[in-house]
Enzyme design. Structure first.
Site, PDB file in Angstrom:
ATOM      1  N   HIS A 119      -0.636  -5.839  -0.448  1.00 25.84           N
ATOM      2  CA  HIS A 119      -1.630  -5.791  -1.517  1.00 25.84           C
ATOM      3  C   HIS A 119      -1.017  -6.035  -2.900  1.00 25.84           C
ATOM      4  O   HIS A 119      -1.736  -6.321  -3.856  1.00 25.84           O
ATOM      5  CB  HIS A 119      -2.420  -4.477  -1.485  1.00 25.84           C
ATOM      6  CG  HIS A 119      -1.677  -3.279  -1.999  1.00 25.84           C
ATOM      7  ND1 HIS A 119      -1.084  -2.348  -1.170  1.00 25.84           N
ATOM      8  CD2 HIS A 119      -1.447  -2.841  -3.247  1.00 25.84           C
ATOM      9  CE1 HIS A 119      -0.525  -1.392  -1.891  1.00 25.84           C
ATOM     10  NE2 HIS A 119      -0.738  -1.664  -3.166  1.00 25.84           N
TER      11      HIS A 119
ATOM     12  N   ASP B 204      -0.006  -3.775   5.818  1.00 27.36           N
ATOM     13  CA  ASP B 204       0.154  -3.882   4.375  1.00 27.36           C
ATOM     14  C   ASP B 204       1.616  -4.113   3.989  1.00 27.36           C
ATOM     15  O   ASP B 204       2.110  -3.530   3.032  1.00 27.36           O
ATOM     16  CB  ASP B 204      -0.390  -2.637   3.664  1.00 27.36           C
ATOM     17  CG  ASP B 204      -0.599  -2.880   2.160  1.00 27.36           C
ATOM     18  OD1 ASP B 204      -0.702  -4.054   1.768  1.00 27.36           O
ATOM     19  OD2 ASP B 204      -0.627  -1.893   1.404  1.00 27.36           O
TER      20      ASP B 204
ATOM     21  N   SER C 164       3.713   1.065  -5.481  1.00 30.99           N
ATOM     22  CA  SER C 164       3.436   0.382  -4.218  1.00 30.99           C
ATOM     23  C   SER C 164       4.532  -0.618  -3.879  1.00 30.99           C
ATOM     24  O   SER C 164       4.883  -1.479  -4.683  1.00 30.99           O
ATOM     25  CB  SER C 164       2.098  -0.351  -4.286  1.00 30.99           C
ATOM     26  OG  SER C 164       1.033   0.557  -4.345  1.00 30.99           O
TER      27      SER C 164
ATOM     28  N   GLY D 294      -7.001  -6.200  25.458  1.00 32.70           N
ATOM     29  CA  GLY D 294      -8.405  -6.580  25.510  1.00 32.70           C
ATOM     30  C   GLY D 294      -9.302  -5.492  26.048  1.00 32.70           C
ATOM     31  O   GLY D 294     -10.170  -5.751  26.895  1.00 32.70           O
TER      32      GLY D 294
END
Length: 472
Positions: free
Chosen positions: A116, A146, A219, A272
């Site tokens: 981000h 992230d 961050s 799946g």
């Protein structure tokens, strides 16, 4: 002589009363409060960087939502937060700068940060501890965790080393270094408050919680143990909870970073299946002794689990040699496995244990069960998302309503010249009922260019209106 002995005894007793008492089970290797974090900070600082990015924003960026109203009135924050991923229409263009942190992992310029921090950036600038500046390029990124890997053209840098987040214990000392609010090379200290925190940000939530002060700008910076090893990547805070920060564990990050370094992308194993934790009721129903394992609620057609013979109602309790006690265990275990790898799945079916070998596929970019979103504007200029019960509830529609929600309107398009606005519900085209994105796109394909098309919209619980377009 007796008086001297009595005096000595009194002194000894007084000394004992004022001596700190250690717990009976305390260990001699427990590290108490360090006298100073200065040496650790000196060693780590050259490996920590400040990251500045510039993005070209169409229409005013973040400030726009503070000045423009919402279609239904009410809670503006809820509506903006709900449509944030889809809303692009803005009154004018502008450049937006943002700040973040990162840390060097190689002497030739590879740097780890948060996705981000650099997402959609047109320019990335890295500032080292000695104020030297470099332009950076993106090597690869992984939105699901992230994480991002960037690189600068530099040599003889001082990288930080990774430690084990698995071995890090709750209560142990940690140090965060970063650029909160742009204040470069800020050092804060605290402890690990908890591990394995799930914040609802994605399927791979496994955060370290810390009370080391973390703020916007931290961050992507490192969370270090007392030996100066990176055990986490600082990534999130709770705005309403001061002193609560979260970091991505190093043991999760290193596998992602290795893949980004080698192939610039991340591939994860995929079975799946849709799963849920085994409840007491399910355990009793299926004759399971403990409420551990995961219940297979759905098997996606033609995916690896389906091809291997796994069925709805199976309870998976082990993958290879790893015990599976929760949905999170299974998700992380399969994601950490290689695409094409064959895993041994132990499960319970009809009260009996069974082992099935599953050759894993590649995890799709989007969860098959999530409502589909149009990748781009339609020919009229609408951005649309398929309605679901959660969205209907948030927007004030009946939960069972069908249709496509207008999430965005392209500037200068035919749609922008009508009264349609975000949150309106497209229900019909030429009296043809529209329930899904596929319904809509397939119908539009059948319409010849130049023909007039009528779209029926609904706004809130009562207002219904028609808008006409010419098919281009």
């Amino acid at each position: 002589m007796k008086q001297i002995n009595k005096l000595l005894i009194a002194v000894i007793v007084f000394g004992l009363l004022n001596t700190p008492v250690m717990a009976k089970n305390s260990h001699s290797n427990i590290r108490m409060v360090p006298a100073s974090f200065s040496e650790l900070a000196k060693q780590a600082k050259p490996g920590v960087v400040n990251i500045q990015t510039v993005k070209n924003i169409e229409g005013g960026g973040r400030v726009y939502k503070h000045f423009f109203g919402q279609p239904f009135g009410g809670n503006r924050d809820m509506f903006d937060e709900f449509f944030a991923p889809f809303f692009n229409q803005r009154p004018e263009n502008r450049k937006e700068s943002s700040l973040g942190s990162g840390f060097i992992i190689s002497n030739d310029g590879y740097i780890v940060t948060n996705n981000h921090v650099i997402k959609d950036a047109d320019k990335i600038k890295v500032i080292l501890h000695d104020k030297t500046e470099y332009d950076a390029t993106i090597i690869g990124n992984d939105p699901m965790t992230d994480l991002a890997l960037i690189k600068i053209k530099a040599e003889n840098l001082m990288p930080l080393k990774f430690g084990s987040s698995l071995e890090a214990e709750v209560g142990s000392w940690v140090v965060a270094i970063g650029s909160p609010f742009g204040l470069e090379q800020t050092v804060t200290a605290g402890i690990i408050s908890a591990k394995g925190r799930i914040l609802g940000s994605g399927p791979y939530d496994d955060f370290i919680q810390t009370d080391a002060s973390i703020n916007p700008g931290n961050s992507g910076g490192p969370l270090l143990n007392i030996d100066g090893e990176v055990i986490g990547i600082n990534t999130a805070i709770i705005k309403s909870g001061q002193g609560i920060g979260f970091a991505i564990p190093s043991d999760l990050a290193t596998g992602v970073i290795d893949q980004l370094t080698e192939q610039k992308t991340v591939s994860r194993g995929w079975m799946g299946v849709a799963i849920q934790n085994v409840t007491e009721q399910l355990a009793e129903y299926y004759g399971i002794k403990e409420t551990k394992g995961v219940y297979v609620a759905k098997v996606y057609e033609d995916d690896p689990a389906d091809n291997a013979g796994i069925k709805v109602g199976d309870v998976i309790f082990q993958i290879n040699d790893k015990k599976i006690e929760s949905s999170r265990d299974l998700t992380l275990t399969i994601a950490a496995s290689s695409v094409g790898e064959t895993v041994k799945v132990k499960l319970i079916r009809d009260g009996k244990e069974k082992m099935i070998k599953v050759k894993l596929g590649k995890r799709p970019e989007q969860d098959p069960d999530k409502a589909k979103i149009m990748d781009e504007y339609d020919s009229f200029g609408f951005g649309l998302k398929q309605m679901d019960s959660d969205m209907a509830k948030k927007l004030g529609y009946p939960e069972d309503i069908k249709g496509l929600v207008v999430t965005d309107i392209e500037s200068g398009s035919q749609a922008s010249k009508t009264s349609v606005r975000r949150g309106d519900l497209l229900m019909e085209v030429d009296r043809y009922k529209i329930d899904t994105i596929e319904d809509y796109t397939q119908y539009l394909k059948k319409i010849a260019a130049g023909r007039t098309v009528q779209l029926l919209f609904r706004r809130g619980n009562s207002h219904v209106f028609v808008v006409s377009f010419e098919k281009s």
